[in-house]
Design an enzyme around this catalytic site. Structure first.
Site, mmCIF file in Angstrom:
data_model
loop_
_atom_site.group_PDB
_atom_site.id
_atom_site.type_symbol
_atom_site.label_atom_id
_atom_site.label_comp_id
_atom_site.label_asym_id
_atom_site.label_seq_id
_atom_site.Cartn_x
_atom_site.Cartn_y
_atom_site.Cartn_z
ATOM 1 N N GLY A 14 4.908 1.368 3.206
ATOM 2 C CA GLY A 14 6.368 1.413 2.963
ATOM 3 C C GLY A 14 6.769 0.052 2.897
ATOM 4 O O GLY A 14 6.555 -0.711 3.778
ATOM 5 N N TYR A 47 1.488 8.219 0.801
ATOM 6 C CA TYR A 47 0.858 7.789 -0.400
ATOM 7 C C TYR A 47 -0.456 7.582 -0.123
ATOM 8 O O TYR A 47 -0.917 7.479 0.708
ATOM 9 C CB TYR A 47 1.903 6.553 -1.196
ATOM 10 C CG TYR A 47 1.482 5.234 -0.341
ATOM 11 C CD1 TYR A 47 1.963 5.249 1.110
ATOM 12 C CD2 TYR A 47 0.911 4.243 -1.209
ATOM 13 C CE1 TYR A 47 1.638 4.052 1.502
ATOM 14 C CE2 TYR A 47 0.672 3.079 -0.555
ATOM 15 C CZ TYR A 47 1.051 2.897 0.960
ATOM 16 O OH TYR A 47 1.002 1.469 1.531
ATOM 17 N N TYR A 105 2.226 9.112 -5.044
ATOM 18 C CA TYR A 105 2.949 9.356 -3.952
ATOM 19 C C TYR A 105 3.339 10.764 -3.689
ATOM 20 O O TYR A 105 3.345 11.748 -4.656
ATOM 21 C CB TYR A 105 4.538 8.892 -4.482
ATOM 22 C CG TYR A 105 4.677 7.485 -4.551
ATOM 23 C CD1 TYR A 105 4.226 6.542 -3.395
ATOM 24 C CD2 TYR A 105 4.797 6.669 -5.901
ATOM 25 C CE1 TYR A 105 4.564 5.043 -3.767
ATOM 26 C CE2 TYR A 105 4.887 5.670 -6.214
ATOM 27 C CZ TYR A 105 4.679 4.687 -5.057
ATOM 28 O OH TYR A 105 4.761 3.431 -5.177
ATOM 29 N N ASN A 135 10.368 -5.186 -5.963
ATOM 30 C CA ASN A 135 9.544 -3.914 -6.014
ATOM 31 C C ASN A 135 9.884 -2.939 -7.148
ATOM 32 O O ASN A 135 10.499 -1.729 -6.517
ATOM 33 C CB ASN A 135 9.656 -3.518 -4.577
ATOM 34 C CG ASN A 135 8.410 -4.263 -3.941
ATOM 35 O OD1 ASN A 135 7.508 -4.586 -4.457
ATOM 36 N ND2 ASN A 135 8.303 -4.173 -2.580
ATOM 37 N N LYS A 177 7.907 -14.843 -8.100
ATOM 38 C CA LYS A 177 6.334 -14.420 -7.791
ATOM 39 C C LYS A 177 5.399 -14.478 -9.019
ATOM 40 O O LYS A 177 5.875 -13.712 -9.862
ATOM 41 C CB LYS A 177 6.117 -13.451 -6.863
ATOM 42 C CG LYS A 177 6.790 -13.483 -5.503
ATOM 43 C CD LYS A 177 6.939 -12.692 -4.535
ATOM 44 C CE LYS A 177 7.681 -11.438 -5.125
ATOM 45 N NZ LYS A 177 7.685 -10.209 -4.063
ATOM 46 N N GLY A 224 0.701 -18.606 -8.573
ATOM 47 C CA GLY A 224 1.819 -18.943 -7.642
ATOM 48 C C GLY A 224 3.289 -18.532 -7.704
ATOM 49 O O GLY A 224 3.343 -17.343 -7.875
ATOM 50 N N GLY A 275 0.653 -4.541 -0.213
ATOM 51 C CA GLY A 275 1.546 -4.986 0.974
ATOM 52 C C GLY A 275 1.499 -6.569 1.118
ATOM 53 O O GLY A 275 2.258 -6.977 1.731
ATOM 54 N N GLY A 305 2.794 -8.484 -1.121
ATOM 55 C CA GLY A 305 4.004 -9.008 -1.326
ATOM 56 C C GLY A 305 5.164 -8.918 -0.416
ATOM 57 O O GLY A 305 6.034 -9.727 -0.222
ATOM 58 N N ASP A 306 5.044 -7.721 0.272
ATOM 59 C CA ASP A 306 5.711 -7.520 1.744
ATOM 60 C C ASP A 306 5.571 -8.432 2.873
ATOM 61 O O ASP A 306 6.552 -8.943 3.357
ATOM 62 C CB ASP A 306 5.719 -6.019 2.065
ATOM 63 C CG ASP A 306 5.611 -5.060 0.914
ATOM 64 O OD1 ASP A 306 6.173 -5.472 -0.018
ATOM 65 O OD2 ASP A 306 4.828 -4.082 1.171
HETATM 66 O O1 KDG Z 1 4.214 -3.306 -1.374
HETATM 67 C C1 KDG Z 1 3.348 -2.072 -0.953
HETATM 68 C C2 KDG Z 1 4.082 -0.656 -0.915
HETATM 69 O O2 KDG Z 1 4.387 -0.439 -2.448
HETATM 70 C C3 KDG Z 1 3.365 0.377 -0.402
HETATM 71 O O3 KDG Z 1 3.339 0.223 1.033
HETATM 72 C C4 KDG Z 1 3.907 1.743 -0.666
HETATM 73 O O4 KDG Z 1 6.220 1.374 -0.320
HETATM 74 C C5 KDG Z 1 5.326 1.783 -1.074
HETATM 75 C C6 KDG Z 1 6.092 2.130 -2.382
HETATM 76 O O5 KDG Z 1 6.788 2.741 -2.429
HETATM 77 O O6 KDG Z 1 5.232 1.945 -3.318
#
Ligand code: KDG
Length: 308
Positions: free
Chosen positions: A30, A86, A99, A161, A221, A226, A250, A252-253
């Site tokens: 998430g 997921y 998902y 995202n 990004k 880079g 994850g 990017g998070d």
């Molecule tokens: O950035 C990683 C997330 O995409 C992953 O943890 C799952 O949150 C998520 C999603 O909705 O894609």
């Protein structure tokens, strides 16, 4: 008080760690939850706003956040709906997600979630395209959260995202264009922007973002190329770190969470991006979005090795 409060959907993660085998490692994901855990591991004081199911997975998340030092006083538990889930599969083109989230507890969030007052007590509010894509009531909640943040002087951080399985591109473009204008920090990826604008040139993409009315700091990004920091006056290219990634889920998070954490600790944008790059690279060395998230000493060690 808090450095960062994030708002969105946590998803239980089942990660296929052996290609072709029916074995999945359970972890946590998430995007906004990952970001806030990454920030907490860099020493930021964090809180999370969401709704989980009254099920084993919801309870696991509450335990996880507590263990990571993320405040859960703003987390609601839904009596009927489930916590989302997921699967991650790894192939030649990187990772792919499947998902099971429709009707999840988080998708039932409403602006009432914000009454805890956490946004008003934080330096950053972090939201993402996914937070707005999961349902219209979640989208309303994000808009209300941004309004509260702006009224309170809390900085708004937005990660694009883009997940086109969750919403049509026209709606995504319209809503992200509206919210990027209200963001103090906008974190788009070139891939996401290309889907929305049809253009693959970073400079033109940054022009599109500025022409669209974004006034905050933008960090575009570029994956292996880079990133570019655009503060509205100058554009500074930042190099990527090359690593042998095992699982980039994850990353990017981790970048977003680490960047905000370091800004709260007083880093310049360039230093904070350099740090966040190193943290994100380290986060790809193991399976899962959360488990391999590094802590400050590891990141500093990596930065020192790079400098030396
Ligand atoms: O950035 C990683 C997330 O995409 C992953 O943890 C799952 O949150 C998520 C999603 O909705 O894609």
């Amino acid at each position: 008080d808090f450095d960062i409060v994030a708002l969105g959907e946590p998803l239980v993660e089942l990660n296929q760690t052996h290609k072709g085998q029916l074995q999945y490692l359970q972890g946590f994901g998430g995007d906004t939850s990952n970001a806030v855990i990454a920030a907490a591991r860099q020493g930021a004081r964090c809180a999370y706003l969401t709704r989980v199911g009254n099920d084993a997975f919801g309870a696991q998340f509450l335990d996880l956040w507590k263990a990571e030092g993320v405040d859960t006083s703003g987390v609601q538990v839904d009596g009927d709906a489930h916590t989302g889930l997921y699967f991650v599969q790894h192939g030649p083109d990187g990772h792919a997600f499947s998902y099971l989230r429709r009707g999840s507890a988080a998708s039932l969030m409403t602006p009432a979630l914000l009454e805890s007052g956490l946004i008003e007590r934080s330096r950053f509010l972090h939201v993402s395209g996914i937070s707005m894509a999961i349902s219209t009531s979640a989208c309303d909640t994000v808009f209300a959260a941004i309004e509260r943040a702006r009224a309170a002087g809390t900085q708004v951080s937005l990660d694009s995202n883009l997940r086109l399985r969750l919403w049509p591109v026209d709606r995504a473009r319209a809503i992200l264009r509206e919210t990027m204008r209200q963001a103090d920090l906008f974190l788009p990826s070139m891939d996401d922007m290309q889907h929305m604008t049809g253009n693959d040139d970073p400079e033109r993409t940054l022009d599109w973002i500025r022409d669209g009315g974004a006034t905050g700091v933008v960090v575009l990004k570029l994956g292996k190329d880079g990133s570019i920091i655009d503060d509205g006056k100058t554009r500074v290219p930042m190099a990527a770190l090359r690593v042998e990634a095992v699982d980039a889920t994850g990353a990017g998070d981790c970048f977003a969470g680490s960047l905000m954490a370091r800004r709260c600790q007083g880093d310049s944008w360039e230093d904070a991006v350099r740090y966040a790059n190193a943290a994100a690279a380290l986060s790809t060395l193991g399976y899962g979005a959360v488990d391999p998230l590094p802590r400050t000493p590891q990141v500093l060690e990596r930065l020192k090795a790079l400098a030396g």
